[in-house]
Design a protein around this motif. Structure first.
Motif, PDB file in Angstrom:
ATOM      1  N   GLY A  98       0.042  -0.953 -15.148  1.00 24.84           N
ATOM      2  CA  GLY A  98      -1.163  -0.757 -14.339  1.00 24.84           C
ATOM      3  C   GLY A  98      -1.412   0.713 -14.068  1.00 24.84           C
ATOM      4  N   LEU A  99      -0.354   1.450 -13.761  1.00 22.42           N
ATOM      5  CA  LEU A  99      -0.508   2.880 -13.450  1.00 22.42           C
ATOM      6  C   LEU A  99      -1.046   3.629 -14.660  1.00 22.42           C
ATOM      7  CD1 LEU A  99       2.739   3.536 -11.362  1.00 22.42           C
ATOM      8  CD2 LEU A  99       0.377   3.331 -10.544  1.00 22.42           C
ATOM      9  N   ARG A 100      -0.579   3.251 -15.860  1.00 20.80           N
ATOM     10  CA  ARG A 100      -1.049   3.934 -17.068  1.00 20.80           C
ATOM     11  C   ARG A 100      -2.475   3.516 -17.437  1.00 20.80           C
ATOM     12  NH1 ARG A 100       3.091   4.028 -21.903  1.00 20.80           N
ATOM     13  NH2 ARG A 100       1.465   5.409 -22.669  1.00 20.80           N
ATOM     14  N   ALA A 101      -2.793   2.239 -17.210  1.00 14.07           N
ATOM     15  CA  ALA A 101      -4.099   1.717 -17.638  1.00 14.07           C
ATOM     16  C   ALA A 101      -5.249   2.186 -16.740  1.00 14.07           C
ATOM     17  CB  ALA A 101      -4.050   0.189 -17.645  1.00 14.07           C
ATOM     18  N   ASP A 102      -4.954   2.429 -15.468  1.00 12.98           N
ATOM     19  CA  ASP A 102      -5.992   2.654 -14.468  1.00 12.98           C
ATOM     20  C   ASP A 102      -6.975   3.764 -14.861  1.00 12.98           C
ATOM     21  OD1 ASP A 102      -7.324   2.178 -12.153  1.00 12.98           O
ATOM     22  OD2 ASP A 102      -6.028   3.421 -10.898  1.00 12.98           O
ATOM     23  N   ALA A 103      -6.446   4.902 -15.280  1.00 11.25           N
ATOM     24  CA  ALA A 103      -7.318   6.051 -15.560  1.00 11.25           C
ATOM     25  C   ALA A 103      -8.271   5.747 -16.721  1.00 11.25           C
ATOM     26  CB  ALA A 103      -6.468   7.279 -15.891  1.00 11.25           C
ATOM     27  N   TYR A 104      -7.766   5.075 -17.752  1.00 14.67           N
ATOM     28  CA  TYR A 104      -8.642   4.724 -18.891  1.00 14.67           C
ATOM     29  C   TYR A 104      -9.769   3.821 -18.415  1.00 14.67           C
ATOM     30  CZ  TYR A 104      -4.848   6.344 -21.927  1.00 14.67           C
ATOM     31  OH  TYR A 104      -3.893   7.107 -22.548  1.00 14.67           O
ATOM     32  N   MET A 105      -9.408   2.831 -17.594  1.00 12.48           N
ATOM     33  CA  MET A 105     -10.416   1.866 -17.151  1.00 12.48           C
ATOM     34  C   MET A 105     -11.463   2.520 -16.260  1.00 12.48           C
ATOM     35  SD  MET A 105      -7.921  -1.397 -16.657  1.00 12.48           S
ATOM     36  CE  MET A 105      -9.142  -2.589 -16.156  1.00 12.48           C
ATOM     37  N   GLN A 106     -11.018   3.432 -15.391  1.00 10.94           N
ATOM     38  CA  GLN A 106     -11.965   4.140 -14.500  1.00 10.94           C
ATOM     39  C   GLN A 106     -13.017   4.889 -15.310  1.00 10.94           C
ATOM     40  OE1 GLN A 106     -11.920   4.539 -11.089  1.00 10.94           O
ATOM     41  NE2 GLN A 106      -9.884   3.829 -10.478  1.00 10.94           N
TER      42      GLN A 106
ATOM     43  N   GLU B  92      -4.809  -7.079 -12.679  1.00 10.08           N
ATOM     44  CA  GLU B  92      -3.664  -7.616 -11.923  1.00 10.08           C
ATOM     45  C   GLU B  92      -2.527  -6.596 -11.905  1.00 10.08           C
ATOM     46  OE1 GLU B  92      -4.384 -12.133 -13.259  1.00 10.08           O
ATOM     47  OE2 GLU B  92      -2.312 -11.433 -13.488  1.00 10.08           O
ATOM     48  N   ASN B  93      -2.279  -5.983 -13.078  1.00 13.23           N
ATOM     49  CA  ASN B  93      -1.211  -4.976 -13.161  1.00 13.23           C
ATOM     50  C   ASN B  93      -1.510  -3.782 -12.269  1.00 13.23           C
ATOM     51  OD1 ASN B  93       1.143  -5.328 -15.240  1.00 13.23           O
ATOM     52  ND2 ASN B  93      -0.629  -6.390 -16.099  1.00 13.23           N
ATOM     53  N   ILE B  94      -2.780  -3.383 -12.220  1.00 10.44           N
ATOM     54  CA  ILE B  94      -3.160  -2.258 -11.347  1.00 10.44           C
ATOM     55  C   ILE B  94      -2.946  -2.658  -9.892  1.00 10.44           C
ATOM     56  CG2 ILE B  94      -5.104  -0.838 -10.547  1.00 10.44           C
ATOM     57  CD1 ILE B  94      -6.168  -0.934 -13.444  1.00 10.44           C
ATOM     58  N   GLY B  95      -3.389  -3.855  -9.544  1.00  7.21           N
ATOM     59  CA  GLY B  95      -3.246  -4.348  -8.166  1.00  7.21           C
ATOM     60  C   GLY B  95      -1.787  -4.418  -7.738  1.00  7.21           C
ATOM     61  N   ASN B  96      -0.909  -4.770  -8.689  1.00  8.40           N
ATOM     62  CA  ASN B  96       0.514  -4.904  -8.360  1.00  8.40           C
ATOM     63  C   ASN B  96       1.275  -3.591  -8.521  1.00  8.40           C
ATOM     64  OD1 ASN B  96       0.166  -7.607  -7.836  1.00  8.40           O
ATOM     65  ND2 ASN B  96       0.599  -8.238  -9.945  1.00  8.40           N
TER      66      ASN B  96
END
Ligand code: AMP
Length: 229
Positions: free
Chosen positions: A46-54, A37-41
């Motif tokens: 979200g911006l920090r989490a995205d790369a780890y999740m990818q 949700e944080n990435i979507g918004n």
């Protein structure tokens, strides 16, 4: 009542969290969904989490702990909660315990869905998620009634980027390194119950409900579904 669902990616935590959450009248908090949700918004988190999740890595403890702690303060959590995907490291488990202890609460059950590695890879590769309500489907084991459309809300189904095979293998590695110690932690303090996650969805749900046992009256108060009791 505080319930934790533990298990590898693909063990069925999301499906079961929703199923038993509805039966028990408890809200479900899935850390992965909060992050998406944080990435979507486009939030700073979200911006920090995205790369780890990818990459299939864990998002750093500090970020995830703050996010879940804030969510646990919401009024809908007062009667209890099912946590799906959190805690995933020993640091997160200890932070959760400290946070709950400050509110005179504790983890009541840590439910561990156990599934073999081969079955996990099989399950993850056919997984489809609703873009709108996050409900989870599987091409083979739990298909939607209409291809590509969510049974529950009619939303569009999609395959998560991190369900790709290479990323998936990394997620499983991370799980064995960092989350197995969490399972040992709850085993050592007597809250862990192991459930055979290889059974069909309904039977796993029944076993989980049996492991939770009778829910204190305060938890079911106000639940409209009479089957919840
Ligand atoms: P999930 O939807 O639970 O499979 O989580 C998807 C991804 O979100 C994971 O692979 C991690 O990158 C991240 N994530 C979710 N929950 C946590 C957590 N408790 N700690 C760290 N990272 C998490």
């Amino acid at each position: 009542m505080i319930i934790i669902l533990l298990g590898a990616p693909g063990a069925g935590k999301g499906t079961q969290a929703d199923l038993i959450g509805e039966r028990l009248g408890l809200v479900t908090i899935a850390s992965g969904n909060l992050l998406r949700e944080n990435i979507g918004n486009g939030t700073p988190l979200g911006l920090r989490a995205d790369a780890y999740m990818q990459r299939g890595e864990l998002v750093p403890d500090g970020l995830v702990i703050d996010m879940v702690t804030a969510r646990l303060k919401a009024p809908d959590v007062a009667r209890g909660v099912i946590l799906d995907g959190f805690p995933r490291t020993l640091g997160q488990a200890q932070a959760l315990d400290a946070n709950l202890a400050a509110q005179h609460k504790q983890v009541d059950r840590a439910l561990y869905l156990k599934v073999t590695d081969e079955a996990l890879l099989d399950r993850l590769s056919g997984r489809w998620i609703c873009r709108n309500c996050q409900a989870s489907y599987h091409e083979k084991f739990n298909p939607p009634r209409v291809g590509g459309v969510c049974d529950l809300c009619g939303g569009e189904l999609y395959q998560r980027n991190d369900d790709r095979r290479d990323v998936m293998e990394n997620r499983l590695r991370v799980y064995f390194d960092q989350t197995m110690p969490v399972i040992e932690y709850y085993q050592a303090n007597g809250t862990l119950v192991e459930i055979d996650g290889a059974q069909d969805i309904e039977k796993v749900g029944e076993d989980l409900l049996a492991a939770v046992g009778p829910v204190p009256a305060v938890v079911v108060e106000g639940v409209t579904d009479s089957s919840a009791a």
